[in-house]
Design a protein around this motif. Structure first.
Motif, mmCIF file in Angstrom:
data_model
loop_
_atom_site.group_PDB
_atom_site.id
_atom_site.type_symbol
_atom_site.label_atom_id
_atom_site.label_comp_id
_atom_site.label_asym_id
_atom_site.label_seq_id
_atom_site.Cartn_x
_atom_site.Cartn_y
_atom_site.Cartn_z
ATOM 1 N N GLN A 92 -11.450 -45.692 -0.560
ATOM 2 C CA GLN A 92 -12.258 -44.629 -1.156
ATOM 3 C C GLN A 92 -11.725 -43.257 -0.767
ATOM 4 N N GLY A 137 -8.501 -42.380 -2.361
ATOM 5 C CA GLY A 137 -8.719 -42.017 -3.756
ATOM 6 C C GLY A 137 -9.080 -40.549 -3.919
ATOM 7 N N SER A 162 -6.775 -37.336 -5.315
ATOM 8 C CA SER A 162 -7.235 -36.609 -6.494
ATOM 9 C C SER A 162 -7.075 -35.100 -6.338
ATOM 10 N N ASP A 180 -18.734 -42.598 -11.355
ATOM 11 C CA ASP A 180 -17.886 -42.689 -10.159
ATOM 12 C C ASP A 180 -18.740 -42.327 -8.961
ATOM 13 N N CYS A 237 -13.946 -36.744 -7.506
ATOM 14 C CA CYS A 237 -13.297 -37.346 -8.687
ATOM 15 C C CYS A 237 -14.123 -37.087 -9.942
ATOM 16 N N SER A 289 -15.492 -45.613 -16.207
ATOM 17 C CA SER A 289 -16.098 -45.963 -14.930
ATOM 18 C C SER A 289 -15.072 -46.360 -13.879
ATOM 19 N N ASP A 290 -15.387 -45.990 -12.638
ATOM 20 C CA ASP A 290 -14.565 -46.409 -11.504
ATOM 21 C C ASP A 290 -14.821 -47.896 -11.258
ATOM 22 N N SER A 298 -9.242 -46.634 -11.341
ATOM 23 C CA SER A 298 -9.232 -46.889 -9.907
ATOM 24 C C SER A 298 -7.921 -46.428 -9.305
ATOM 25 N N SER A 299 -7.957 -46.142 -7.996
ATOM 26 C CA SER A 299 -6.689 -45.858 -7.328
ATOM 27 C C SER A 299 -6.028 -47.188 -6.927
ATOM 28 N N LYS A 348 -5.702 -44.050 -10.793
ATOM 29 C CA LYS A 348 -5.880 -42.707 -10.238
ATOM 30 C C LYS A 348 -4.775 -42.419 -9.228
#
Lengths: 150, 197
Positions: A80, A83, A87, B16, B21, B61-62, B90-91, B112
């Motif tokens: 998380q 991420g 970003s 998210d 983000c 959506s994540d 998503s990452s 991501k």
């Protein structure tokens, strides 16, 4: 410092953030989203990131102190955090996140601890550099549109 | 929404649990002239969608909110209940996760962090989804009948006075008539043999 000098200073500060590997291409994406109707967008995003990440880092810290360590949970928290760090283009922070996750995969608690300390350091350094940059940018007034680092 | 303005004003719900983000995605979509509503999780998203089913054109959506289960559950529910296209993001660029997303019904999976340009063409998913929904509705509404039906007076086959073209369903009666015709005309190749067996 007159306006021109201020603006030059801002440009140099910005350039060094990229040259020294603190920021990557994603930061430029944010700059491109800034316009007259959203003149402080980049700073707002950075503020939001630092507000949220304070909570994330606390949760990770607590989870690291638990024994036995729940690597799956730690990995999930870090996923998380990685991420949101990526970003905003926080390049060094992102790299530490990735390292942390690799140690989680390996079940290496000591590695996680060491990396977490490095991560917090990078996180704090970037915060200082960004705050100084935004302050200077506000003083200098609007500058030209974002340009890619050389 | 006016057709000639499309895809301007496309209504997007963004989901998210990461606020940073969410802000970035909202700004990216707004810069592309889409209309954006943000929310922090699956539960909130479903509330918003159920409140007014026709309000949105597409959902982004994540996956991890905070675990994959939430993301995929939302994906399935939105697909089944609201019949809206859903883009997952998503990452997590793990192939298995991406595959899972597509299998669960995602019309796309964005890794991501992505650039604004990755969002430019998402309107295509809306168009595709609408077409699929129309075709599905038509197929469900039509009874399973043949284009050629028996006339009431005699056994001749006549074109059914359908207002729209119906799909041909190969019935046993048709098969019998086809075989009879082939036998009368004579076999020219073994192609016909497979039908008579």
């Amino acid at each position: 410092m007159d306006k021109n000098q201020s603006r030059r200073q801002v440009r140099l500060m910005r350039q060094s953030l990229f040259d020294q590997g603190f920021l990557d291409e994603q930061f430029i994406q944010l700059e491109e989203l800034q316009d007259d109707s959203n003149p402080n967008f980049v700073e707002e995003i950075a503020t939001s990131y630092y507000r949220d990440s304070y909570r994330s880092l606390q949760a990770i810290e607590l989870a690291l102190e638990k024994t036995p360590r729940d690597f799956s949970k730690l990995d999930s928290y870090m996923h998380q955090f990685k991420g949101s760090s990526s970003s905003i283009g926080a390049k060094k922070v992102k790299a530490e996140c990735q390292q942390f996750r690799e140690y989680c995969d390996a079940g290496n608690g000591e590695g996680c601890m060491r990396t977490f300390q490095a991560l917090k350091k990078e996180h704090a350094t970037l915060k200082k550099r960004l705050e100084a940059y935004f302050q200077m940018a506000r003083q200098a007034g609007p500058i030209e549109a974002a340009c890619r680092p050389k | 929404m006016e057709e000639d303005e499309f895809p301007i004003g496309l209504k997007i719900l963004v989901v998210d649990d990461d606020e940073t983000c969410l802000f970035i995605l909202e700004r990216m979509l707004q810069s592309l002239k889409y209309q954006v509503t943000k929310c922090r999780g699956a539960e909130e998203a479903l509330c918003i969608l159920r409140e007014d089913k026709g309000k949105f054109d597409i959902v982004i959506s994540d996956v991890h909110m905070p675990t994959m289960e939430e993301g995929f559950k939302l994906l399935e529910t939105v697909g089944l209940e609201m019949k809206l296209p859903v883009i997952m993001m998503s990452s997590d660029d793990n192939h298995e996760t991406m595959k899972k997303g597509i299998i669960h019904g995602a019309c796309d999976y964005l890794v991501k962090p992505f650039q604004r340009t990755a969002l430019r063409l998402i309107w295509q998913h809306v168009v595709r989804n609408r077409r699929n929904m129309v075709a599905l509705a038509a197929a469900v509404a039509e009874p399973k009948s043949c284009v050629l039906v028996e006339d009431d007076d005699d056994d001749d086959l006549v074109a059914s006075p359908a207002k729209k073209r119906r799909r041909l369903v190969w019935t046993a009666q048709l098969h019998h008539q086809f075989v009879t015709a082939v036998n009368q005309l004579g076999h020219k190749s073994t192609y016909y043999e497979c039908f008579t067996n």
